[in-house]
Design a protein around this motif. Structure first.
Motif: not given
Lengths: 322, 259
Positions: B91, B93-95
């Motif tokens: 998360k 990294v994805l955010v």
């Protein structure tokens, strides 16, 4: 202008409604709490506001940007500390922060400056070159808070920031949250199921239950709404009919041998209450707390709601596996 | 999209993977010891009674074992994304304000770096074995060394993508292990890593020629032993097409990936 504006935000998973037409506004510079039991929809709300989950319907703006149409701008305006550990434990604290700075496109110079600042803010400067797996749960949380702040977000999201931490670490975290609002001038959104945490930290809070807002105001005002004092008695066979006739008793809640009354001027009326109710095992009188507010609005105590595996437990399981 | 930020983002993801790779010493040691055992024990045992078109059997399987090591470590690299999901690192990294494509590419470059470093060490070991007569007939020159790394670059890029595609869909490391084993073993055994492919029974030939890894092994035999079924250009062409296809699929899988 509100820093966060939520309109009819809804999320359904396979027909189950996790968040149900949520409406609320958060003002700039505020510490705002979403308070509710596990499964109330707090984390789902947070995931939508941080663009990680798409809403089923409704919309919201974060820092003035639409969470579906302007995801990139939303992401640049926010920092987030997740419920589960989200730092790499094979990297050092410093390396985790450096990685974050790179992911957010910070220039090397600014990045190094900020790493120094945020490490000082959370008092981890001396441990910055230790691998994160050597950190305690509280230290790791602090590191992740520092990381969430590093890129100068306008809004910081904290998802259950003290879940699974010992009392001392919790107080530490509270101190930092208060500090950073002053120093970094940002708005903070906290989800929590701890009443004391919400009471201690937030300017305003929304009580969330089953994906809906049950009440929203400052902790002090919410407690005033409960009105009067709270008398809690442990009794096997209460005479509730008799209690109902007493005009100074404003609200009665009875469950599992615990009777909870909201009473005007309890110290004066306590003898009459005890006389009426019959044999009691114990009595407790206190000013309304957020627990009472929660009970008032949802008809149940937050403690009764099930506690799922916390942050620390997951961390342990993760370590054991790896 | 800001190109510079995306490039730094790719670098960031690579930085993390590389740091972790360097710290996990057991991964490096394991990835070197296993292929050497294959070469010495399996190759030495079978090679005592078998040689293939005049080539010492151990020398013959050296390209195959090199491919095997890249195949295993590249595909298994996908498991790290499952671990990242188990905690909330994924998360984090994805955010971040970079595209999923960049995250995918950063992971691919990270995994490829690991596998190529292992290959580099194995090539040096192969050179030493040849030099000291442990494996007669294995002469690795500087040119074959560099060409082999080029071939393996395509192979590992493609296979890390395959691993990440599987990993992006998996919830548990156990599930990943199961699915990737189903992929890895047929790819390995059908690639001609351990046997010549010019005289296969007719039921086996189509499977072997449909397997993209076959062309990696063939290309490596070409550059290391000078003996191959197809031309180097043909092998590299097929590897390149395979690589482009799986990168495209992987990018799509990452875009659709649930948090």
């Amino acid at each position: 202008m509100p820093i966060i504006e939520i309109k009819n935000l809804t999320k359904q998973y396979n027909g189950l409604t996790a968040v149900d037409s949520l409406n609320l506004e958060v003002q700039e510079g505020e510490i705002f709490c979403l308070l509710g039991p596990n499964g109330a929809g707090k984390t789902t709300t947070l995931m939508m506001l941080t663009t990680l989950v798409k809403p089923t319907s409704g919309t919201a703006t974060v820092g003035g940007f639409d969470i579906v149409k302007n995801q990139g701008d939303v992401r640049r305006s926010i920092g987030i500390v997740f419920q589960d550990p989200s730092s790499d434990e094979i990297l050092t604290g410093y390396e985790n922060l450096k990685l974050h700075g790179m992911l957010y496109g910070m220039s090397p110079k600014l990045r190094e400056e900020r790493i120094k600042e945020v490490l000082e803010l959370v008092e981890l400067t001396e441990r910055k070159d230790d691998l994160v797996k050597k950190y305690s749960g509280g230290m790791r949380r602090r590191l992740e808070m520092a990381r969430g702040l590093m890129h100068h977000p306008k809004i910081l999201f904290l998802d259950e920031p003290t879940l699974g931490l010992d009392p001392q670490s919790r107080e530490h975290i509270w101190k930092y949250v208060n500090n950073l609002v002053r120093k970094e001038k940002i708005s903070v959104i906290i989800t929590t199921h701890y009443m004391d945490e919400a009471d201690m930290l937030c300017d305003r809070l929304a009580i969330i239950d089953h994906g809906k807002i049950a009440a929203m105001d400052s902790p002090a005002k919410l407690k005033m709404i409960v009105g009067g004092d709270v008398v809690v008695m442990k009794t096997a066979n209460p005479n509730l009919e008799g209690i109902k006739k007493l005009e100074f008793v404003k609200k009665i809640q009875a469950k599992d041998g615990i009777v909870s009354l909201t009473v005007e001027n309890a110290s004066e009326h306590l003898p009459q209450i005890l006389e009426t109710i019959g044999k009691v095992e114990s009595v407790e009188v206190h000013l309304p707390t957020l627990d009472d507010v929660f009970l008032h609005y949802t008809g149940k105590a937050i403690r009764e709601t099930s506690a799922e595996g916390g942050w620390a437990e997951k961390l342990m399981a993760f370590r054991a596996k790896k | 999209m800001n190109i510079k930020n995306e490039l730094v983002g790719i670098l960031a993801v690579w930085y993390r993977e590389f740091k972790v790779f360097l710290r996990e010493k057991s991964r490096i040691v394991g990835s070197i010891v296993t292929p050497v055992l294959w070469l010495l024990i399996f190759g030495g045992g079978l090679g005592s009674s078998v040689s293939i078109s005049g080539i010492n059997y151990q020398a013959f399987i050296f390209p195959g074992i090199l491919t095997q090591s890249v195949l295993f470590s590249s595909v298994f690299f996908g498991v790290y994304i499952v671990w990242d999901r188990k905690i909330d690192f994924l998360k984090e990294v994805l955010v971040a304000p970079i595209s999923r494509t960049s995250i995918f590419l950063g992971k691919v470059v990270g995994g490829a770096t690991d596998a190529l470093l292992q290959s580099l060490i194995l090539l040096v070991i192969g050179w030493l074995f040849g030099q000291f007569g442990i494996i007669p007939g294995l002469h690795i020159t500087l040119v074959s060394f560099l060409l082999a790394l080029l071939v393996l670059f395509f192979t590992t890029t493609a296979l890390v993508s395959v691993g990440l595609i599987v990993g992006s869909q998996m919830e548990s490391p156990e599930g990943f292990q199961l699915i990737s084993s189903f992929l890895i073993f047929p790819l390995f055994f059908l690639s001609g890593a351990l046997f010549p492919i010019n005289n296969l029974p007719s039921w086996l030939a189509p499977f072997t020629f449909l397997n993209p890894i076959t062309y990696c092994v063939d290309a490596l035999r070409n550059v290391i032993l000078g003996s191959a079924q197809f031309s180097l250009i043909y092998d590299l062409g097929i590897m390149a097409i395979f690589t482009i296809v799986v990168i495209a699929v992987g990018t799509y899988a990452f875009k659709k990936m649930k948090v």
